[in-house]
Design an enzyme around this catalytic site. Structure first.
Site, mmCIF file in Angstrom:
data_model
loop_
_atom_site.group_PDB
_atom_site.id
_atom_site.type_symbol
_atom_site.label_atom_id
_atom_site.label_comp_id
_atom_site.label_asym_id
_atom_site.label_seq_id
_atom_site.Cartn_x
_atom_site.Cartn_y
_atom_site.Cartn_z
ATOM 1 N N TYR A 52 -8.527 -5.111 -2.279
ATOM 2 C CA TYR A 52 -7.127 -5.059 -2.721
ATOM 3 C C TYR A 52 -7.012 -5.112 -4.246
ATOM 4 O O TYR A 52 -6.335 -4.283 -4.863
ATOM 5 C CB TYR A 52 -6.349 -6.223 -2.100
ATOM 6 C CG TYR A 52 -4.915 -6.319 -2.567
ATOM 7 C CD1 TYR A 52 -3.918 -5.549 -1.981
ATOM 8 C CD2 TYR A 52 -4.548 -7.189 -3.603
ATOM 9 C CE1 TYR A 52 -2.598 -5.633 -2.411
ATOM 10 C CE2 TYR A 52 -3.240 -7.280 -4.028
ATOM 11 C CZ TYR A 52 -2.267 -6.503 -3.432
ATOM 12 O OH TYR A 52 -0.960 -6.586 -3.865
ATOM 13 N N LYS B 85 -5.535 -2.118 -6.999
ATOM 14 C CA LYS B 85 -4.385 -2.173 -7.901
ATOM 15 C C LYS B 85 -4.818 -1.903 -9.353
ATOM 16 O O LYS B 85 -4.030 -1.403 -10.153
ATOM 17 C CB LYS B 85 -3.679 -3.525 -7.772
ATOM 18 C CG LYS B 85 -3.023 -3.751 -6.402
ATOM 19 C CD LYS B 85 -1.846 -2.817 -6.153
ATOM 20 C CE LYS B 85 -1.135 -3.142 -4.842
ATOM 21 N NZ LYS B 85 0.032 -2.264 -4.602
HETATM 22 N N1 LIG Z 1 3.697 -10.255 -2.038
HETATM 23 C C1 LIG Z 1 3.090 -10.398 -3.202
HETATM 24 O O1 LIG Z 1 2.852 -11.531 -3.662
HETATM 25 C C2 LIG Z 1 2.681 -9.193 -4.001
HETATM 26 C C3 LIG Z 1 2.089 -9.422 -5.252
HETATM 27 C C4 LIG Z 1 1.702 -8.333 -6.010
HETATM 28 C C5 LIG Z 1 1.938 -7.051 -5.539
HETATM 29 N N2 LIG Z 1 2.508 -6.857 -4.311
HETATM 30 C C6 LIG Z 1 2.721 -5.471 -3.868
HETATM 31 O O2 LIG Z 1 4.078 -5.274 -3.529
HETATM 32 C C7 LIG Z 1 4.176 -4.214 -2.566
HETATM 33 C C8 LIG Z 1 5.047 -4.682 -1.412
HETATM 34 O O3 LIG Z 1 4.373 -5.727 -0.741
HETATM 35 P P1 LIG Z 1 5.115 -6.914 0.024
HETATM 36 O O4 LIG Z 1 4.571 -8.171 -0.521
HETATM 37 O O5 LIG Z 1 6.559 -6.677 0.064
HETATM 38 O O6 LIG Z 1 4.442 -6.744 1.471
HETATM 39 P P2 LIG Z 1 5.041 -6.413 2.900
HETATM 40 O O7 LIG Z 1 6.213 -7.263 3.213
HETATM 41 O O8 LIG Z 1 3.854 -6.424 3.813
HETATM 42 O O9 LIG Z 1 5.576 -4.917 2.751
HETATM 43 C C9 LIG Z 1 4.700 -3.837 2.635
HETATM 44 C C10 LIG Z 1 5.473 -2.584 2.942
HETATM 45 O O10 LIG Z 1 4.583 -1.460 2.818
HETATM 46 C C11 LIG Z 1 4.670 -0.714 4.014
HETATM 47 N N3 LIG Z 1 3.474 0.083 4.268
HETATM 48 C C12 LIG Z 1 2.208 -0.339 4.496
HETATM 49 N N4 LIG Z 1 1.419 0.732 4.724
HETATM 50 C C13 LIG Z 1 2.203 1.830 4.642
HETATM 51 C C14 LIG Z 1 1.993 3.224 4.784
HETATM 52 N N5 LIG Z 1 0.787 3.733 5.095
HETATM 53 N N6 LIG Z 1 3.031 4.076 4.610
HETATM 54 C C15 LIG Z 1 4.261 3.597 4.323
HETATM 55 N N7 LIG Z 1 4.543 2.289 4.203
HETATM 56 C C16 LIG Z 1 3.516 1.428 4.352
HETATM 57 C C17 LIG Z 1 4.938 -1.735 5.094
HETATM 58 O O11 LIG Z 1 5.395 -1.130 6.286
HETATM 59 P P3 LIG Z 1 5.253 -1.868 7.741
HETATM 60 O O12 LIG Z 1 6.414 -2.808 7.851
HETATM 61 O O13 LIG Z 1 5.315 -0.713 8.689
HETATM 62 O O14 LIG Z 1 3.935 -2.572 7.754
HETATM 63 C C18 LIG Z 1 5.996 -2.568 4.377
HETATM 64 O O15 LIG Z 1 7.226 -1.905 4.414
HETATM 65 C C19 LIG Z 1 2.735 -3.869 -2.180
HETATM 66 O O16 LIG Z 1 2.322 -2.740 -2.904
HETATM 67 C C20 LIG Z 1 1.964 -5.085 -2.620
HETATM 68 O O17 LIG Z 1 0.610 -4.794 -2.887
HETATM 69 C C21 LIG Z 1 2.887 -7.909 -3.538
#
Ligand SMILES: NC(=O)c1ccc[n+]([C@@H]2O[C@H](COP(=O)([O-])OP(=O)(O)OC[C@H]3O[C@@H](n4cnc5c(N)ncnc54)[C@H](OP(=O)(O)O)[C@@H]3O)[C@@H](O)[C@H]2O)c1
Length: 236
Positions: free
Chosen positions: A161, A165
């Site tokens: 992961y 990024k």
């Molecule tokens: N949470 C954190 O602390 C954090 C920190 C840094 C960066 N981020 C980044 O922020 C972004 C959002 O993450 P989040 O924390 O909100 O996680 P999340 O709640 O798991 O949401 C991830 C989203 O991406 C979708 N997704 C996954 N694979 C996909 C695909 N092949 N095609 C289309 N959609 C897809 C998921 O859909 P489903 O519902 O169908 O699974 C969900 O809507 C990510 O890029 C993550 O790496 C998060």
């Protein structure tokens, strides 16, 4: 050209992506790989006053991406803002020594190749925008500067992961250099309580959405080719 600003947020059916869609203040396509989850999220956003519509979109599936392009083409003839938010954590924790070609490929397919697939497919539509913006959802974890600063504590080392990024950051710089008419930046949401981390994060999805929203709504003299959180610049 109509006055409304047209956005697409990938992975917007939940988590940070949902809150980005909620906070952009634009006509927003709610990208979701599961059509039903996308419809439900769009309906919830509309009930809260957001001009939202569902966009079935799996970033790992070229046909799905082309269908999304056709939807924007037919409905608006352009795209103003693309937020590449969809992402997966893969197996966690995942020390580099435990990574396999399969585990690495799975994460790269969504977090890196998916971004390239969606971005390149949407470029002709973005080219018709007066103020195009691309935001790539990155992470503080991706900063090699922070990762190599001994005082900064990131917890478990990760060979899939986290480097995915960092790759995305590098792509952001290259896109920004090529696409001089588009502001292309990367956002760090912070450590946000979502499904991605089993809701261990310490901030809310609405707070996590702030950096991406700011980059999606940059003025014409705003930066391009940078990495930002909601407090300002993050070192590469
Ligand atoms: N949470 C954190 O602390 C954090 C920190 C840094 C960066 N981020 C980044 O922020 C972004 C959002 O993450 P989040 O924390 O909100 O996680 P999340 O709640 O798991 O949401 C991830 C989203 O991406 C979708 N997704 C996954 N694979 C996909 C695909 N092949 N095609 C289309 N959609 C897809 C998921 O859909 P489903 O519902 O169908 O699974 C969900 O809507 C990510 O890029 C993550 O790496 C998060």
């Amino acid at each position: 050209m109509s006055e409304q600003t047209i956005a697409l947020v990938t992975g917007a059916n939940k988590g940070i992506g949902y809150e980005i869609a909620a906070g952009l203040g634009m006509t927003v396509g709610v990208g979701a790989r599961d059509a039903r989850r996308g419809e439900e999220a769009a309906a919830k956003l509309r009930a809260n006053g957001v001009d939202a519509f569902a966009v079935p979109l799996d970033v790992t599936d070229g046909e799905s991406v082309q269908a999304a392009v056709a939807l924007f083409e037919e409905r608006f003839g352009r795209l103003d803002v693309l937020v590449n938010n969809a992402g997966i954590a893969g197996a966690w924790p995942a020390a580099p020594s435990a990574a396999t070609p399969e585990s690495l490929r799975e994460v790269l397919e969504t977090n890196v190749i998916g971004v390239v697939r969606v971005t390149n497919a949407m470029l002709p539509l973005l080219a018709r925008s007066a103020r195009p913006r691309i935001v790539n959802q990155s992470s503080h974890l991706a900063s090699l500067t922070l990762q190599t600063t001994p005082e900064v504590e990131f917890g478990e080392v990760n060979g899939t992961y986290t480097p995915s990024k960092t790759f995305l950051n590098a792509l952001t710089v290259q896109y920004a250099k090529e696409l001089t008419n588009i502001k292309v930046n990367a956002a760090c949401p912070g450590y946000v309580a979502t499904d991605l981390n089993g809701f261990q994060g310490t901030s809310t999805p609405a707070d996590g959405a702030k950096a991406a929203i700011r980059l999606a709504t940059l003025p014409d003299d705003g930066p391009t080719g940078g990495l930002f959180d909601d407090a300002g610049t993050v070192p590469w």
